[in-house]
Design an enzyme around this catalytic site. Sequence first.
Site, PDB file in Angstrom:
ATOM      1  N   LYS A  40      -2.426   6.320  -4.034  1.00 53.01           N
ATOM      2  CA  LYS A  40      -3.516   7.267  -3.740  1.00 53.01           C
ATOM      3  C   LYS A  40      -3.251   8.645  -4.335  1.00 53.01           C
ATOM      4  CE  LYS A  40      -3.823   4.794   0.603  1.00 53.01           C
ATOM      5  NZ  LYS A  40      -2.421   4.531   0.987  1.00 53.01           N
ATOM      6  N   HIS A  92      -7.366   9.910  -1.870  1.00 53.19           N
ATOM      7  CA  HIS A  92      -6.820   9.776  -0.516  1.00 53.19           C
ATOM      8  C   HIS A  92      -7.742  10.364   0.561  1.00 53.19           C
ATOM      9  CE1 HIS A  92      -2.600   9.318   1.453  1.00 53.19           C
ATOM     10  NE2 HIS A  92      -3.544   9.058   2.333  1.00 53.19           N
ATOM     11  N   ASP A 103       0.845  -1.196   0.000  1.00 53.58           N
ATOM     12  CA  ASP A 103       0.000   0.000   0.000  1.00 53.58           C
ATOM     13  C   ASP A 103       0.886   1.255   0.000  1.00 53.58           C
ATOM     14  OD1 ASP A 103      -2.891   1.079   0.564  1.00 53.58           O
ATOM     15  OD2 ASP A 103      -1.511   2.237   1.828  1.00 53.58           O
ATOM     16  N   TYR A 153       3.092  10.003   0.798  1.00 55.59           N
ATOM     17  CA  TYR A 153       4.058   9.431   1.743  1.00 55.59           C
ATOM     18  C   TYR A 153       5.510   9.803   1.394  1.00 55.59           C
ATOM     19  CZ  TYR A 153      -0.015   6.505   2.935  1.00 55.59           C
ATOM     20  OH  TYR A 153      -1.261   6.056   3.278  1.00 55.59           O
TER      21      TYR A 153
END
Length: 317
Positions: A77, A110, A43, A48
């Site tokens: 996302k 997201h 994931d 990130y």
Amino acid sequence: MDKFIFRNGDEMPALGLGTWKSAPGEVYEAVREALKIGYRHIDCAAFYGNEPEIGRAFVDAFDSGNVKREDLWVTSKLWNNAHLKEDVKPALGKTLKDLQLDYIDLYLIHWPVALKPGVQFPSSANDFLSIDDAPTAATWEAMEACVKDGLSKHIGVSNFSIKKIRKLLDNCEIKPEVNQIELHPFHQQPGMLEFCNKENIVLTAYSPLGSPDRPSQFKDPHEPSLFENPTIAEIANANGLAPAQVLIRWAIQRGTSVIPKSVNPLRLKQNFDSAAILLSDKDMKKIAALEAKRRLITGKFWDAPELGYSMSTLWDE
Ligand code: A2P
């Protein structure tokens, strides 16, 4: 390994590796190790900040024969600053370039929150786009185009309420197939689980261990620890398990996908082994009784009432 089978026959392993908070410099080794252990679901998210390093791990894992692309499930996302219709495909293009992939298996919106293009994180209401200026229906149309163009096999959402998913379902051509939300024994969201089961939407649990490593500004210093909860500890001790394994297995056994994050080889293995455990009905009930409606990721950072964003409009609670 439990898995979810999608309408077109694609299979997503229930247990995946979370990469939020996996720092550059750590995440390459974590992903390589996870793939060697047997993880086949990773994931990711543009936000990130580590997709380029994860991409290098994928390339090296494919080259060394650890795993084949077609045997791997990769989720990413769409960040909040790319909700405008024309920005969705370029955002996915950047993710694909960073991950060094031709397609991803699942692309999620997201958050149901739009920021102005170029804004990573808001410092004032001025950084947001109102929902009227960036309607979710238009973002979703662009997500659907990503499927039609073969860039993502499946699309879904994250942090969406039942009300927001219903609105999408009423207006979409391709249905959202996944909702990824915060789920753990202190925040179980049984109504959402029931709704998603009925609508054939897979629910994925983020922060299944309570995300103790998240930045302190997003943390309540008095928040309870899942690992130290006496019920979790008692079930772990009685079954010769680690508390994290109880939490991960509970998530799978109640019918959700789950994406615990780790960058530590022993914990990666321990977490992976949770998939093969079976908790008794009695233990499942004891864990169900821990429900406290305690959201750890409150979404407070999206508070901009001037632009129509507040905690009540975010969660529709
Ligand atoms: P680490 O990466 O050093 O293993 P979440 O998945 O809810 O976001 O939680 C991630 C946090 O839980 C990280 O701090 C991670 O640390 C820690 N963690 C992951 N697996 C385990 C485990 N099996 N036992 C204890 N802590 C764990």
